[in-house]
Design a protein around this motif. Sequence first.
Motif, PDB file in Angstrom:
ATOM      1  N   LYS A   1      50.443  -7.802 105.695  1.00 49.81           N
ATOM      2  CA  LYS A   1      49.813  -6.686 104.996  1.00 49.81           C
ATOM      3  C   LYS A   1      48.372  -6.579 105.493  1.00 49.81           C
ATOM      4  CE  LYS A   1      50.319  -4.755 100.400  1.00 49.81           C
ATOM      5  NZ  LYS A   1      50.822  -5.040  99.040  1.00 49.81           N
ATOM      6  N   SER A   2      47.905  -5.361 105.736  1.00 50.64           N
ATOM      7  CA  SER A   2      46.552  -5.221 106.261  1.00 50.64           C
ATOM      8  C   SER A   2      45.957  -3.879 105.845  1.00 50.64           C
ATOM      9  CB  SER A   2      46.546  -5.353 107.789  1.00 50.64           C
ATOM     10  OG  SER A   2      45.215  -5.428 108.279  1.00 50.64           O
ATOM     11  N   TYR A   3      44.669  -3.725 106.139  1.00 49.76           N
ATOM     12  CA  TYR A   3      43.927  -2.540 105.708  1.00 49.76           C
ATOM     13  C   TYR A   3      43.825  -1.474 106.794  1.00 49.76           C
ATOM     14  CZ  TYR A   3      40.278  -5.149 108.178  1.00 49.76           C
ATOM     15  OH  TYR A   3      39.570  -5.855 109.118  1.00 49.76           O
ATOM     16  N   ARG A   4      44.444  -1.710 107.939  1.00 51.64           N
ATOM     17  CA  ARG A   4      44.404  -0.690 108.979  1.00 51.64           C
ATOM     18  C   ARG A   4      45.650  -0.772 109.868  1.00 51.64           C
ATOM     19  NH1 ARG A   4      39.408  -3.112 112.650  1.00 51.64           N
ATOM     20  NH2 ARG A   4      40.312  -5.180 113.035  1.00 51.64           N
ATOM     21  N   GLN A   5      46.071   0.374 110.340  1.00 51.70           N
ATOM     22  CA  GLN A   5      47.149   0.514 111.324  1.00 51.70           C
ATOM     23  C   GLN A   5      48.540   0.164 110.803  1.00 51.70           C
ATOM     24  OE1 GLN A   5      46.305   1.868 114.371  1.00 51.70           O
ATOM     25  NE2 GLN A   5      44.259   1.960 113.466  1.00 51.70           N
ATOM     26  N   MET A   6      48.694  -0.115 109.503  1.00 54.49           N
ATOM     27  CA  MET A   6      49.991  -0.556 109.002  1.00 54.49           C
ATOM     28  C   MET A   6      50.794   0.612 108.432  1.00 54.49           C
ATOM     29  SD  MET A   6      49.567  -3.614 109.909  1.00 54.49           S
ATOM     30  CE  MET A   6      51.072  -4.391 109.336  1.00 54.49           C
ATOM     31  N   GLY A   7      52.116   0.511 108.568  1.00 51.39           N
ATOM     32  CA  GLY A   7      52.999   1.565 108.095  1.00 51.39           C
ATOM     33  C   GLY A   7      53.950   1.093 107.011  1.00 51.39           C
ATOM     34  N   ARG A   8      55.017   1.854 106.843  1.00 55.43           N
ATOM     35  CA  ARG A   8      56.017   1.557 105.821  1.00 55.43           C
ATOM     36  C   ARG A   8      57.371   1.329 106.486  1.00 55.43           C
ATOM     37  NH1 ARG A   8      54.618   6.536 101.611  1.00 55.43           N
ATOM     38  NH2 ARG A   8      52.430   5.956 101.241  1.00 55.43           N
TER      39      ARG A   8
ATOM     40  N   ILE B   1      58.873  -0.754 101.709  1.00 55.61           N
ATOM     41  CA  ILE B   1      57.715  -1.654 101.706  1.00 55.61           C
ATOM     42  C   ILE B   1      56.563  -0.979 102.432  1.00 55.61           C
ATOM     43  CG2 ILE B   1      56.803  -3.872 102.463  1.00 55.61           C
ATOM     44  CD1 ILE B   1      59.588  -5.024 102.314  1.00 55.61           C
ATOM     45  N   ASP B   2      55.424  -0.892 101.776  1.00 54.58           N
ATOM     46  CA  ASP B   2      54.208  -0.353 102.389  1.00 54.58           C
ATOM     47  C   ASP B   2      53.317  -1.531 102.770  1.00 54.58           C
ATOM     48  OD1 ASP B   2      51.954   0.996 103.197  1.00 54.58           O
ATOM     49  OD2 ASP B   2      51.898   2.355 101.474  1.00 54.58           O
ATOM     50  N   ALA B   3      53.076  -1.719 104.063  1.00 58.23           N
ATOM     51  CA  ALA B   3      52.289  -2.858 104.536  1.00 58.23           C
ATOM     52  C   ALA B   3      50.793  -2.566 104.574  1.00 58.23           C
ATOM     53  CB  ALA B   3      52.763  -3.278 105.926  1.00 58.23           C
TER      54      ALA B   3
ATOM     55  N   ALA C   1      39.841  -5.479 102.624  1.00 55.00           N
ATOM     56  CA  ALA C   1      39.488  -5.774 104.014  1.00 55.00           C
ATOM     57  C   ALA C   1      39.877  -7.190 104.424  1.00 55.00           C
ATOM     58  CB  ALA C   1      37.995  -5.547 104.229  1.00 55.00           C
ATOM     59  N   PHE C   2      41.149  -7.526 104.304  1.00 58.18           N
ATOM     60  CA  PHE C   2      41.689  -8.763 104.846  1.00 58.18           C
ATOM     61  C   PHE C   2      43.181  -8.561 105.065  1.00 58.18           C
ATOM     62  CE2 PHE C   2      42.532  -9.043 100.411  1.00 58.18           C
ATOM     63  CZ  PHE C   2      43.580  -9.919 100.222  1.00 58.18           C
TER      64      PHE C   2
ATOM     65  N   GLY D   1      47.879   6.241 108.469  1.00 60.62           N
ATOM     66  CA  GLY D   1      47.809   7.058 109.671  1.00 60.62           C
ATOM     67  C   GLY D   1      48.507   6.420 110.855  1.00 60.62           C
ATOM     68  N   ALA D   2      48.990   5.173 110.697  1.00 59.05           N
ATOM     69  CA  ALA D   2      49.693   4.475 111.775  1.00 59.05           C
ATOM     70  C   ALA D   2      51.004   3.916 111.225  1.00 59.05           C
ATOM     71  CB  ALA D   2      48.820   3.376 112.359  1.00 59.05           C
ATOM     72  N   HIS D   3      51.786   3.245 112.083  1.00 57.41           N
ATOM     73  CA  HIS D   3      53.146   2.869 111.695  1.00 57.41           C
ATOM     74  C   HIS D   3      53.497   1.417 112.001  1.00 57.41           C
ATOM     75  CE1 HIS D   3      54.242   7.054 110.846  1.00 57.41           C
ATOM     76  NE2 HIS D   3      53.563   7.375 111.937  1.00 57.41           N
TER      77      HIS D   3
END
Length: 284
Positions: free
Chosen positions: A155-162, A178-180, A185-186, A224-226
């Motif tokens: 799980k992260s705060y950028r570039q992650m998708g579902r 699941i939404d990652a 900010a970690f 905005g990313a996957h």
Amino acid sequence: SVSLRNVLFHAMKANRSFHGLRLQQLYYDRIHPSDAGHSVLASAIAHLVKHAALLDLAAGSREDACGVAEDPLPPPMQRRLVDDSQPRVQCYYAKALAGLVSSTRCDGWALRDERSSSGVSKPGYIATRAGAACSFEYRVASSSRRHRIGVGYLKSYRQMGRVRIECSGRCSCEQTLIDAHHSLAFSPYDLRYFSVSLRNDSSAIGAAAMCTLRLTVSNETSSGAHKFKLTALFINQQGERDLFGRWIMNQAIAARQRPRGQEARVSRRSSRRARGRSSPRDTQ
């Protein structure tokens, strides 16, 4: 060792009480625990034993197990109480997931090792585009009419998708999304459980059932990313219990990622830190 003072210290310092009990109620004379104090101490010991047992269960003894097992526990004093014939939780660490992948039904996913800046290995099955789909096949005993699946992921705060998870083969389940992505900010590992049922099939009574988990990256995204990174799969054939939670999974995977020889040293440091913040509450 378990110390009642260490269990109580932080709560007492912050609130002058521990779950509503003041220090005078937990100790007779600031040295000897009262009946209530002994109850808290017993809960702390049970908490420690449970975490040790579950971490050992997650680690396993195989080379491809999720964690690195500590020194083995001594044999039980009452062997008849231990039934080794019952199936245990199956744990597939990132690299072991390769044995579950259906090569003809996996597109857009690949096993990659994203090493940290310090060189720590962090492998996982990774997809980065919408529509990427991969099937993971596993066997369960036909007697396991319902079982529990745990999906470990980053799980992260950028570039992650579902990712959307569906079941097929001899198994069925409710579709799970699941939404990652999260806003903090970690980038921790997380764990999601869901239940799986075996379909009735009179022609396959007594045979092991082949089940398939299909992971598909959704077009929808909150970042905005996957990107999606699958780090582990846990299969509990003993029923619908979540045998361990995110804390145990993180400990097992972290132990697996450390170079050999560091486990004992890190374990001692963790134990010293834990003695200062132990809690008797049974949390996952």
